[in-house]
Design an enzyme around this catalytic site. Structure first.
Site: not given
Length: 318
Positions: A237, A228-229, A57, A231, A234
């Site tokens: 989209e 959380l994909a 990372y 966002g 949330t």
């Protein structure tokens, strides 16, 4: 700090991939460390005490930033669980990125992670990706050596199927405790694999059948990366289906007095296999928006859980 760690006791992990600044060769800056400190504090504020790393990372800078945070916070190491991963070698110039689970490479990478993290022990070490050239006996020998030296307490895997887990476990003298997979309301193949049996759609689902059940049965914690994909439900989209799902998520959040992020995480946590989300945002506000996923039991009914799934699918179940 006790020698035993039960990863299944943790309702959520904080994923540290966003710490440490850029992915390039620039050195770690004071600003990078300050940002890491703010993210770590936000995670602690909501009750997260297990932190997930990988040696790659930010080219090692995520671990280094975290190590600096630990060095500034007296007693923090004793209050948290540290998990890191090894097994991926990033591309470098003309050299392509590869997987490397040779025993000597594992030992070297763990020693480097210990130095960056400024600790004398890693609580949980995951093998980051399967290496087709890995000899499970060689891997197990390296892991057991690390364990016997007191450098690593527990071991797990990441992105592996049931057969790969079993193959390694047969050579290992301690139980594997975790398998980290991409799982979310957007990445649903792990869930859909079980209901597409004997349907034409099954051929398009690449998730290895039986992996969730294998981990569940053998008390191997299922850790969900990307929960959380990014966002998608949330605030970010991009498709009509995602917009419809986001509206439902917002509606349920308002009804239950919580955040949309929590509802998305509750969808995973409601599964009886005990899925543990790895929250990877570096934004302290977004981390704090996940508070109820750590502090409250999932408050989704059977029907609400299915409404979320079907809406995210964009079509009825088979």
């Amino acid at each position: 700090m006790t020698a035993e760690v039960d990863v299944r006791e943790h309702r959520a992990l904080y994923g540290c991939m966003g710490l440490g600044g850029s992915w390039d060769g620039e050195p770690l800056s004071a600003g990078d460390v300050a940002a890491a400190e703010a993210a770590v504090q936000a995670a602690l504020d909501v009750g997260i005490t297990m932190f997930d790393h990988a040696d790659i990372y930010r080219n090692g800078k995520a671990e280094a930033a975290f190590g600096e945070v630990l060095s500034r916070s007296a007693g923090l190491r004793e209050r948290i669980v540290l998990q890191t991963k090894c097994g991926i070698r990033l591309a470098d110039g003309d050299r392509p990125g590869i997987y490397d689970l040779r025993g000597r490479s594992i030992v070297q990478r763990v020693e480097e992670s210990l130095t960056r993290l400024r600790t004398d022990v890693i609580d949980v070490l995951l093998l980051h990706r399967p290496d087709p050239l890995a000899d499970p006996a060689d891997v197990a020998k390296a892991l057991m050596s690390l364990h016997e030296q007191g450098l690593v307490r527990h071991f797990g895997v990441s992105n592996m199927n049931a057969a790969q887990i079993d193959h390694l476990q047969a050579h290992l003298g301690v139980p594997l405790v975790a398998n980290q997979l991409e799982m979310s309301l957007h990445r649903r193949d792990w869930c859909e694999a079980g209901v597409l049996v004997n349907t034409p759609e099954a051929a398009a689902n690449g998730f290895p059948a039986g992996t969730v059940e294998h981990c569940w049965r053998n008390e191997i914690a299922l850790q969900a990366w990307g929960p959380l994909a990014q966002g998608r439900f949330t605030g970010r989209e991009e498709t009509a289906t995602e917009r419809a799902t986001a509206r439902l998520v917002a509606e349920l959040a308002a009804e239950k007095g919580t955040s949309p992020e929590t509802v998305v995480l509750w969808w995973l946590q409601r599964h009886p296999a005990g899925i543990v989300p790895v929250i990877g945002s570096a934004n302290p506000d977004r981390i704090r928006a996940c508070r109820d996923a750590v502090q409250r039991e999932p408050e989704l009914t059977h029907e609400e859980w299915y409404r979320l799934w079907i809406t995210a699918r964009g079509e009825a179940l088979p």
